[in-house]
Design a protein around this motif. Structure first.
Motif, mmCIF file in Angstrom:
data_model
loop_
_atom_site.group_PDB
_atom_site.id
_atom_site.type_symbol
_atom_site.label_atom_id
_atom_site.label_comp_id
_atom_site.label_asym_id
_atom_site.label_seq_id
_atom_site.Cartn_x
_atom_site.Cartn_y
_atom_site.Cartn_z
ATOM 1 N N ARG A 16 0.836 -1.206 0.000
ATOM 2 C CA ARG A 16 0.000 0.000 0.000
ATOM 3 C C ARG A 16 0.868 1.252 0.000
ATOM 4 O O ARG A 16 0.637 2.192 -0.762
ATOM 5 C CB ARG A 16 -0.926 0.005 1.219
ATOM 6 C CG ARG A 16 -1.899 1.191 1.228
ATOM 7 C CD ARG A 16 -2.611 1.322 2.555
ATOM 8 N NE ARG A 16 -1.719 1.712 3.633
ATOM 9 C CZ ARG A 16 -1.240 2.965 3.811
ATOM 10 N NH1 ARG A 16 -1.556 3.924 2.974
ATOM 11 N NH2 ARG A 16 -0.444 3.234 4.829
ATOM 12 N N MET A 17 1.901 1.244 0.839
ATOM 13 C CA MET A 17 2.773 2.410 0.938
ATOM 14 C C MET A 17 3.610 2.591 -0.332
ATOM 15 O O MET A 17 3.841 3.720 -0.772
ATOM 16 C CB MET A 17 3.655 2.281 2.172
ATOM 17 C CG MET A 17 2.856 2.344 3.472
ATOM 18 S SD MET A 17 3.842 2.018 4.919
ATOM 19 C CE MET A 17 4.593 3.626 5.140
ATOM 20 N N ARG A 18 4.050 1.492 -0.918
ATOM 21 C CA ARG A 18 4.807 1.580 -2.170
ATOM 22 C C ARG A 18 3.963 2.234 -3.270
ATOM 23 O O ARG A 18 4.452 3.062 -4.033
ATOM 24 C CB ARG A 18 5.268 0.192 -2.618
ATOM 25 C CG ARG A 18 6.376 -0.401 -1.750
ATOM 26 C CD ARG A 18 6.666 -1.838 -2.112
ATOM 27 N NE ARG A 18 6.920 -2.016 -3.524
ATOM 28 C CZ ARG A 18 8.138 -2.118 -4.061
ATOM 29 N NH1 ARG A 18 9.197 -2.094 -3.296
ATOM 30 N NH2 ARG A 18 8.277 -2.266 -5.353
ATOM 31 N N ARG A 19 2.709 1.856 -3.327
ATOM 32 C CA ARG A 19 1.816 2.433 -4.341
ATOM 33 C C ARG A 19 1.575 3.918 -4.084
ATOM 34 O O ARG A 19 1.490 4.714 -5.013
ATOM 35 C CB ARG A 19 0.498 1.678 -4.369
ATOM 36 C CG ARG A 19 0.650 0.290 -4.953
ATOM 37 C CD ARG A 19 -0.625 -0.476 -4.949
ATOM 38 N NE ARG A 19 -0.370 -1.843 -5.381
ATOM 39 C CZ ARG A 19 -1.303 -2.662 -5.813
ATOM 40 N NH1 ARG A 19 -2.565 -2.278 -5.856
ATOM 41 N NH2 ARG A 19 -0.990 -3.883 -6.180
ATOM 42 N N GLU A 20 1.479 4.278 -2.807
ATOM 43 C CA GLU A 20 1.299 5.684 -2.453
ATOM 44 C C GLU A 20 2.522 6.495 -2.885
ATOM 45 O O GLU A 20 2.392 7.593 -3.429
ATOM 46 C CB GLU A 20 1.080 5.806 -0.948
ATOM 47 C CG GLU A 20 0.719 7.196 -0.497
ATOM 48 C CD GLU A 20 0.420 7.247 0.994
ATOM 49 O OE1 GLU A 20 0.671 8.317 1.572
ATOM 50 O OE2 GLU A 20 -0.064 6.255 1.562
ATOM 51 N N GLN A 25 3.571 12.814 -7.011
ATOM 52 C CA GLN A 25 4.189 13.582 -8.088
ATOM 53 C C GLN A 25 4.992 14.776 -7.579
ATOM 54 O O GLN A 25 5.812 15.329 -8.293
ATOM 55 C CB GLN A 25 3.104 14.081 -9.054
ATOM 56 C CG GLN A 25 2.323 12.970 -9.724
ATOM 57 C CD GLN A 25 3.188 12.130 -10.630
ATOM 58 O OE1 GLN A 25 3.992 12.652 -11.393
ATOM 59 N NE2 GLN A 25 3.026 10.826 -10.554
ATOM 60 N N ASP A 26 4.752 15.172 -6.346
ATOM 61 C CA ASP A 26 5.368 16.366 -5.785
ATOM 62 C C ASP A 26 6.766 16.051 -5.238
ATOM 63 O O ASP A 26 6.898 15.290 -4.276
ATOM 64 C CB ASP A 26 4.473 16.895 -4.661
ATOM 65 C CG ASP A 26 5.009 18.156 -4.001
ATOM 66 O OD1 ASP A 26 5.987 18.747 -4.516
ATOM 67 O OD2 ASP A 26 4.432 18.556 -2.970
ATOM 68 N N PRO A 27 7.815 16.617 -5.837
ATOM 69 C CA PRO A 27 9.181 16.344 -5.375
ATOM 70 C C PRO A 27 9.407 16.721 -3.911
ATOM 71 O O PRO A 27 10.109 16.003 -3.192
ATOM 72 C CB PRO A 27 10.054 17.204 -6.286
ATOM 73 C CG PRO A 27 9.230 17.464 -7.489
ATOM 74 C CD PRO A 27 7.810 17.485 -7.007
ATOM 75 N N GLN A 28 8.811 17.811 -3.446
ATOM 76 C CA GLN A 28 8.977 18.208 -2.050
ATOM 77 C C GLN A 28 8.365 17.169 -1.119
ATOM 78 O O GLN A 28 8.945 16.817 -0.090
ATOM 79 C CB GLN A 28 8.353 19.584 -1.788
ATOM 80 C CG GLN A 28 8.532 20.076 -0.368
ATOM 81 C CD GLN A 28 9.998 20.207 0.040
ATOM 82 O OE1 GLN A 28 10.853 20.564 -0.774
ATOM 83 N NE2 GLN A 28 10.294 19.895 1.289
#
Length: 59
Positions: A16-20, A25-28
């Protein structure tokens, strides 16, 4: 040393966390997450080392 097996629930949560992370998309946001993971990793290492020292009677 043998690899430690994750439980089913840990494997599920990891995926689940890997998919999140993949969806981010946000580099920050990715930088902040990386810092958080590093902090958690080093905390886990410190906790493990402390437990080993206590088991060996070196505390």
């Amino acid at each position: 040393m043998a690899a430690i097996e994750l439980s089913f629930s840990q494997t599920f949560e990891l995926e689940r966390m890997r998919r999140e992370i993949d969806a981010t998309q946000d580099p920050q946001q990715l930088r902040e997450l990386s810092k958080e993971l590093l902090r958690a990793w080093f905390s886990e290492k410190a906790t493990t080392n402390q437990a080993i020292r206590e088991q060996l009677g070196d505390a």
